[in-house]
Motif scaffolding. Structure first.
Motif, PDB file in Angstrom:
ATOM      1  N   GLU A   1     -50.549 -12.946 -39.027  1.00  0.00           N
ATOM      2  CA  GLU A   1     -50.035 -13.139 -40.383  1.00  0.00           C
ATOM      3  C   GLU A   1     -49.125 -14.358 -40.477  1.00  0.00           C
ATOM      4  OE1 GLU A   1     -49.821  -8.518 -41.986  1.00  0.00           O
ATOM      5  OE2 GLU A   1     -48.103  -9.342 -40.915  1.00  0.00           O
ATOM      6  N   VAL A   2     -48.250 -14.505 -39.494  1.00  0.00           N
ATOM      7  CA  VAL A   2     -47.322 -15.644 -39.483  1.00  0.00           C
ATOM      8  C   VAL A   2     -48.097 -16.946 -39.355  1.00  0.00           C
ATOM      9  CG1 VAL A   2     -45.484 -16.777 -38.174  1.00  0.00           C
ATOM     10  CG2 VAL A   2     -45.349 -14.322 -38.652  1.00  0.00           C
ATOM     11  N   MET A   3     -49.055 -16.974 -38.438  1.00  0.00           N
ATOM     12  CA  MET A   3     -49.846 -18.184 -38.250  1.00  0.00           C
ATOM     13  C   MET A   3     -50.614 -18.555 -39.514  1.00  0.00           C
ATOM     14  SD  MET A   3     -51.163 -17.761 -34.327  1.00  0.00           S
ATOM     15  CE  MET A   3     -52.264 -19.158 -34.466  1.00  0.00           C
ATOM     16  N   GLU A   4     -51.198 -17.564 -40.163  1.00  0.00           N
ATOM     17  CA  GLU A   4     -51.937 -17.841 -41.399  1.00  0.00           C
ATOM     18  C   GLU A   4     -51.001 -18.349 -42.494  1.00  0.00           C
ATOM     19  OE1 GLU A   4     -54.658 -15.540 -44.707  1.00  0.00           O
ATOM     20  OE2 GLU A   4     -54.623 -14.754 -42.662  1.00  0.00           O
ATOM     21  N   GLU A   5     -49.862 -17.702 -42.652  1.00  0.00           N
ATOM     22  CA  GLU A   5     -48.907 -18.094 -43.686  1.00  0.00           C
ATOM     23  C   GLU A   5     -48.408 -19.523 -43.483  1.00  0.00           C
ATOM     24  OE1 GLU A   5     -46.407 -17.746 -47.055  1.00  0.00           O
ATOM     25  OE2 GLU A   5     -48.222 -16.689 -46.440  1.00  0.00           O
ATOM     26  N   LEU A   6     -48.241 -19.920 -42.212  1.00  0.00           N
ATOM     27  CA  LEU A   6     -47.715 -21.251 -41.904  1.00  0.00           C
ATOM     28  C   LEU A   6     -48.814 -22.265 -41.586  1.00  0.00           C
ATOM     29  CD1 LEU A   6     -44.626 -20.187 -39.769  1.00  0.00           C
ATOM     30  CD2 LEU A   6     -44.659 -20.965 -42.147  1.00  0.00           C
ATOM     31  N   SER A   7     -50.064 -21.881 -41.824  1.00  0.00           N
ATOM     32  CA  SER A   7     -51.226 -22.761 -41.583  1.00  0.00           C
ATOM     33  C   SER A   7     -51.269 -23.275 -40.145  1.00  0.00           C
ATOM     34  CB  SER A   7     -51.225 -23.931 -42.572  1.00  0.00           C
ATOM     35  OG  SER A   7     -51.269 -23.461 -43.894  1.00  0.00           O
ATOM     36  N   LEU A   8     -51.069 -22.371 -39.205  1.00  0.00           N
ATOM     37  CA  LEU A   8     -51.119 -22.716 -37.789  1.00  0.00           C
ATOM     38  C   LEU A   8     -52.414 -22.213 -37.177  1.00  0.00           C
ATOM     39  CD1 LEU A   8     -47.465 -21.707 -36.865  1.00  0.00           C
ATOM     40  CD2 LEU A   8     -48.357 -24.032 -37.082  1.00  0.00           C
ATOM     41  N   THR A   9     -52.865 -22.892 -36.130  1.00  0.00           N
ATOM     42  CA  THR A   9     -54.039 -22.459 -35.385  1.00  0.00           C
ATOM     43  C   THR A   9     -53.652 -22.259 -33.926  1.00  0.00           C
ATOM     44  OG1 THR A   9     -54.767 -24.670 -34.703  1.00  0.00           O
ATOM     45  CG2 THR A   9     -55.484 -23.890 -36.892  1.00  0.00           C
ATOM     46  N   GLN A  10     -54.545 -21.638 -33.175  1.00  0.00           N
ATOM     47  CA  GLN A  10     -54.302 -21.431 -31.742  1.00  0.00           C
ATOM     48  C   GLN A  10     -54.136 -22.750 -30.995  1.00  0.00           C
ATOM     49  OE1 GLN A  10     -53.658 -18.701 -30.060  1.00  0.00           O
ATOM     50  NE2 GLN A  10     -53.955 -17.348 -31.799  1.00  0.00           N
ATOM     51  N   ASP A  11     -54.655 -23.820 -31.551  1.00  0.00           N
ATOM     52  CA  ASP A  11     -54.575 -25.125 -30.895  1.00  0.00           C
ATOM     53  C   ASP A  11     -53.235 -25.835 -31.106  1.00  0.00           C
ATOM     54  OD1 ASP A  11     -57.187 -24.866 -29.952  1.00  0.00           O
ATOM     55  OD2 ASP A  11     -58.027 -25.731 -31.785  1.00  0.00           O
ATOM     56  N   ASP A  12     -52.416 -25.331 -32.020  1.00  0.00           N
ATOM     57  CA  ASP A  12     -51.125 -25.965 -32.287  1.00  0.00           C
ATOM     58  C   ASP A  12     -50.140 -25.660 -31.166  1.00  0.00           C
ATOM     59  OD1 ASP A  12     -51.754 -27.165 -34.791  1.00  0.00           O
ATOM     60  OD2 ASP A  12     -51.558 -25.206 -35.757  1.00  0.00           O
ATOM     61  N   GLU A  13     -49.502 -26.704 -30.695  1.00  0.00           N
ATOM     62  CA  GLU A  13     -48.525 -26.557 -29.633  1.00  0.00           C
ATOM     63  C   GLU A  13     -47.360 -25.690 -30.113  1.00  0.00           C
ATOM     64  OE1 GLU A  13     -45.697 -29.316 -26.778  1.00  0.00           O
ATOM     65  OE2 GLU A  13     -47.267 -30.253 -27.966  1.00  0.00           O
ATOM     66  N   GLY A  14     -46.978 -24.730 -29.291  1.00  0.00           N
ATOM     67  CA  GLY A  14     -45.841 -23.880 -29.598  1.00  0.00           C
ATOM     68  C   GLY A  14     -46.192 -22.531 -30.184  1.00  0.00           C
ATOM     69  N   VAL A  15     -47.436 -22.323 -30.637  1.00  0.00           N
ATOM     70  CA  VAL A  15     -47.781 -21.034 -31.245  1.00  0.00           C
ATOM     71  C   VAL A  15     -47.689 -19.884 -30.247  1.00  0.00           C
ATOM     72  CG1 VAL A  15     -49.204 -21.986 -33.103  1.00  0.00           C
ATOM     73  CG2 VAL A  15     -50.275 -21.293 -30.959  1.00  0.00           C
ATOM     74  N   ASN A  16     -47.767 -20.207 -28.967  1.00  0.00           N
ATOM     75  CA  ASN A  16     -47.638 -19.164 -27.953  1.00  0.00           C
ATOM     76  C   ASN A  16     -46.236 -18.553 -27.933  1.00  0.00           C
ATOM     77  OD1 ASN A  16     -46.803 -21.724 -27.006  1.00  0.00           O
ATOM     78  ND2 ASN A  16     -46.771 -20.954 -24.915  1.00  0.00           N
ATOM     79  N   GLU A  17     -45.279 -19.183 -28.599  1.00  0.00           N
ATOM     80  CA  GLU A  17     -43.913 -18.665 -28.679  1.00  0.00           C
ATOM     81  C   GLU A  17     -43.733 -17.669 -29.819  1.00  0.00           C
ATOM     82  OE1 GLU A  17     -41.472 -19.182 -26.560  1.00  0.00           O
ATOM     83  OE2 GLU A  17     -42.646 -20.568 -25.347  1.00  0.00           O
ATOM     84  N   ILE A  18     -44.658 -17.628 -30.755  1.00  0.00           N
ATOM     85  CA  ILE A  18     -44.505 -16.771 -31.932  1.00  0.00           C
ATOM     86  C   ILE A  18     -44.385 -15.291 -31.569  1.00  0.00           C
ATOM     87  CG2 ILE A  18     -45.612 -15.991 -34.076  1.00  0.00           C
ATOM     88  CD1 ILE A  18     -46.559 -18.905 -34.448  1.00  0.00           C
ATOM     89  N   PRO A  19     -45.213 -14.752 -30.663  1.00  0.00           N
ATOM     90  CA  PRO A  19     -45.045 -13.331 -30.320  1.00  0.00           C
ATOM     91  C   PRO A  19     -43.642 -12.997 -29.785  1.00  0.00           C
ATOM     92  CG  PRO A  19     -47.163 -14.100 -29.537  1.00  0.00           C
ATOM     93  CD  PRO A  19     -46.400 -15.319 -30.005  1.00  0.00           C
ATOM     94  N   ALA A  20     -43.078 -13.874 -28.971  1.00  0.00           N
ATOM     95  CA  ALA A  20     -41.733 -13.636 -28.439  1.00  0.00           C
ATOM     96  C   ALA A  20     -40.690 -13.641 -29.556  1.00  0.00           C
ATOM     97  CB  ALA A  20     -41.391 -14.691 -27.382  1.00  0.00           C
ATOM     98  N   ILE A  21     -40.866 -14.526 -30.513  1.00  0.00           N
ATOM     99  CA  ILE A  21     -39.943 -14.595 -31.652  1.00  0.00           C
ATOM    100  C   ILE A  21     -40.064 -13.331 -32.492  1.00  0.00           C
ATOM    101  CG2 ILE A  21     -39.415 -15.838 -33.797  1.00  0.00           C
ATOM    102  CD1 ILE A  21     -40.418 -18.403 -32.283  1.00  0.00           C
ATOM    103  N   LEU A  22     -41.294 -12.891 -32.739  1.00  0.00           N
ATOM    104  CA  LEU A  22     -41.506 -11.678 -33.521  1.00  0.00           C
ATOM    105  C   LEU A  22     -40.933 -10.457 -32.820  1.00  0.00           C
ATOM    106  CD1 LEU A  22     -45.163 -12.234 -34.806  1.00  0.00           C
ATOM    107  CD2 LEU A  22     -43.028 -12.664 -36.015  1.00  0.00           C
ATOM    108  N   ASP A  23     -41.089 -10.399 -31.497  1.00  0.00           N
ATOM    109  CA  ASP A  23     -40.554  -9.263 -30.728  1.00  0.00           C
ATOM    110  C   ASP A  23     -39.053  -9.107 -30.924  1.00  0.00           C
ATOM    111  OD1 ASP A  23     -43.047  -8.609 -29.732  1.00  0.00           O
ATOM    112  OD2 ASP A  23     -42.704  -9.494 -27.748  1.00  0.00           O
ATOM    113  N   ILE A  24     -38.367 -10.209 -31.109  1.00  0.00           N
ATOM    114  CA  ILE A  24     -36.916 -10.173 -31.304  1.00  0.00           C
ATOM    115  C   ILE A  24     -36.555  -9.922 -32.759  1.00  0.00           C
ATOM    116  CG2 ILE A  24     -34.803 -11.563 -31.241  1.00  0.00           C
ATOM    117  CD1 ILE A  24     -36.125 -13.004 -28.794  1.00  0.00           C
ATOM    118  N   PHE A  25     -37.146 -10.676 -33.661  1.00  0.00           N
ATOM    119  CA  PHE A  25     -36.676 -10.687 -35.045  1.00  0.00           C
ATOM    120  C   PHE A  25     -37.273  -9.612 -35.952  1.00  0.00           C
ATOM    121  CE2 PHE A  25     -35.297 -14.821 -33.594  1.00  0.00           C
ATOM    122  CZ  PHE A  25     -34.023 -14.879 -34.124  1.00  0.00           C
ATOM    123  N   VAL A  26     -38.485  -9.160 -35.718  1.00  0.00           N
ATOM    124  CA  VAL A  26     -39.068  -8.132 -36.591  1.00  0.00           C
ATOM    125  C   VAL A  26     -38.225  -6.852 -36.566  1.00  0.00           C
ATOM    126  CG1 VAL A  26     -41.052  -6.596 -36.951  1.00  0.00           C
ATOM    127  CG2 VAL A  26     -41.411  -9.059 -36.671  1.00  0.00           C
TER     128      VAL A  26
END
Length: 96
Positions: free
Chosen positions: A47-72
């Motif tokens: 959902e976050v990736m879609e909302e921010l127009s990110l793809t798996q190829d974008d550098e840094g997207v691998n950090e999103i799960p860690a951020i969600l684990d903390i902030f959600v």
């Protein structure tokens, strides 16, 4: 001062990182942008990736799960007024 590229390459403690910490440098996505999407109701990586127009190829997207684990959970606790995660290390004011 640490350059933006170096900050993403380092292991970041997202719970203590400033809001202007870059997550996806090429798309100019910062921690504050990820947190805002959570506040807007987007709670999964997809959902976050879609909302921010990110793809798996974008550098840094691998950090999103860690951020969600903390902030959600934190944002959901803030929204409901109850964390339910115990009092160890808490600085909140729930009175528990």
């Amino acid at each position: 001062m640490v350059e933006a590229e170096e900050m993403v390459a380092e292991k970041i403690d997202w719970g203590r990182a400033p809001a202007d910490t870059p997550v996806c440098i090429d798309k100019e996505i910062y921690l504050r942008d990820i947190v805002q999407t959570i506040l807007d109701g987007f709670e999964t990586t997809e959902e976050v990736m879609e909302e921010l127009s990110l793809t798996q190829d974008d550098e840094g997207v691998n950090e999103i799960p860690a951020i969600l684990d903390i902030f959600v959970p934190v944002i959901n606790a803030w929204k409901t007024g109850s964390c339910g995660m115990g009092c160890a290390g808490c600085t909140g004011s729930c009175g528990g």
